[in-house]
Design an enzyme around this catalytic site. Structure first.
Site: not given
Ligand code: IPE
Ligand code: IPE
Ligand code: MG
Length: 245
Positions: A25-26, A42, A73-74, A76, A199, A201, A212
């Site tokens: 994530d991030g 990405h 994630n769909w 988005r 979390r 997710s 852990e």
């Molecule tokens: C969790 O990240 C899913 C993946 C990293 C694939 P999200 O960015 O979708 O999670 P939330 O929305 O912050 O909970």
């Molecule tokens: C994780 O990064 C990738 C996917 C969930 C597909 P994010 O796209 O959720 O990145 P942030 O959380 O918005 O920074």
């Molecule tokens: Mg995210």
């Protein structure tokens, strides 16, 4: 069986878990910080995955499970989702080449039927062709959701009961595990979530019962061997009791 190695300073041996799972994530925030489109994040995230998959192999990890795309994630934008899917296609092709060189076994956790037919073929190919490899096994979670996985497992079991193949009393924790995408894979000892969010997710709801968690304040594209080492060191400081004393 745990794998022991020396840490960077060659001090005490570090106990590398058998199975590590990562919520990658991030990416979006990483791109935003640089004034780049989310897709650039990405792309950088895909590079980070490649780095960590190779490093995992070198430290003797047996299973690496990564959360790449969730059932949520769909939600988005169409632009972001199609960007991610395109990137996945390209990356999987490269990963296939890497995999044959490095003997990495690829598995996919998730409902692939919602992906494009090309992507589905790529995933099936990767899984098929790498079946015999015995270095690290990468479980790539794609259109994966923990609740979805549990519902599917329950549905499969119920169908078998309806067909008279088994009865309700046959369902034990062990038997139930075998209906999950992760059938045959030991539960992760350690789950890492970078990005600062605390979390799960919808990740590995069943399998994480005694994992852990290590939450880290680093964005996934900046995650490398140093961060994985730090998470493993933190894991080694934990006292795992499994309900005992
Ligand atoms: C969790 O990240 C899913 C993946 C990293 C694939 P999200 O960015 O979708 O999670 P939330 O929305 O912050 O909970
Ligand atoms: C994780 O990064 C990738 C996917 C969930 C597909 P994010 O796209 O959720 O990145 P942030 O959380 O918005 O920074
Ligand atoms: Mg995210």
């Amino acid at each position: 069986m745990a794998f022991f190695r020396k840490n960077k300073k060659n001090e005490a041996p570090v106990n590398v878990p058998e199975h590590i799972a990562i919520i990658m994530d991030g990416n979006g925030r990483w791109a935003k910080k640089r004034g780049l489109p989310r897709t650039a994040g990405h792309r950088a995230g895909a590079e980070a995955f490649r780095r960590i998959a190779n490093y995992s192999r070198s430290i003797g990890l047996k299973y690496l499970t990564v959360y790449a795309f969730s059932t949520e994630n769909w939600k988005r934008s169409e632009e972001e989702v199609s960007g991610i899917m395109k990137l996945l296609g390209r990356y999987l092709e490269e990963a296939l080449a890497d995999m044959e060189k490095n003997h990495v076994r690829f598995c996919f956790f998730g409902d692939l039927s919602r992906l494009s037919p090309e992507l589905q073929t790529l995933c099936r190919d990767a899984q098929e062709r790498s079946r015999c490899y015995d270095e690290v096994q990468v479980n790539f979670c794609l259109n994966y959701g923990g609740r979805d996985e549990l519902v599917r497992a329950a549905r499969t079991f119920a169908a078998q009961v309806a067909e008279g193949k088994c009865g309700p009393e046959d369902l034990t924790e062990e038997a139930f595990s075998n209906y999950l995408y992760s059938a045959g894979v030991p539960d992760p000892e350690l789950i890492i979530r970078p990005s600062g969010e605390m979390r799960t997710s919808n990740f590995l709801l069943w399998q994480s019962a005694y994992s852990e968690y290590v939450f880290m304040d680093v964005l996934w594209p900046d995650f490398g061997p140093e961060q994985l080492d730090a998470a493993i060191e933190e894991y080694n400081r934990r006292n795992r009791r499994f309900g005992g004393t």
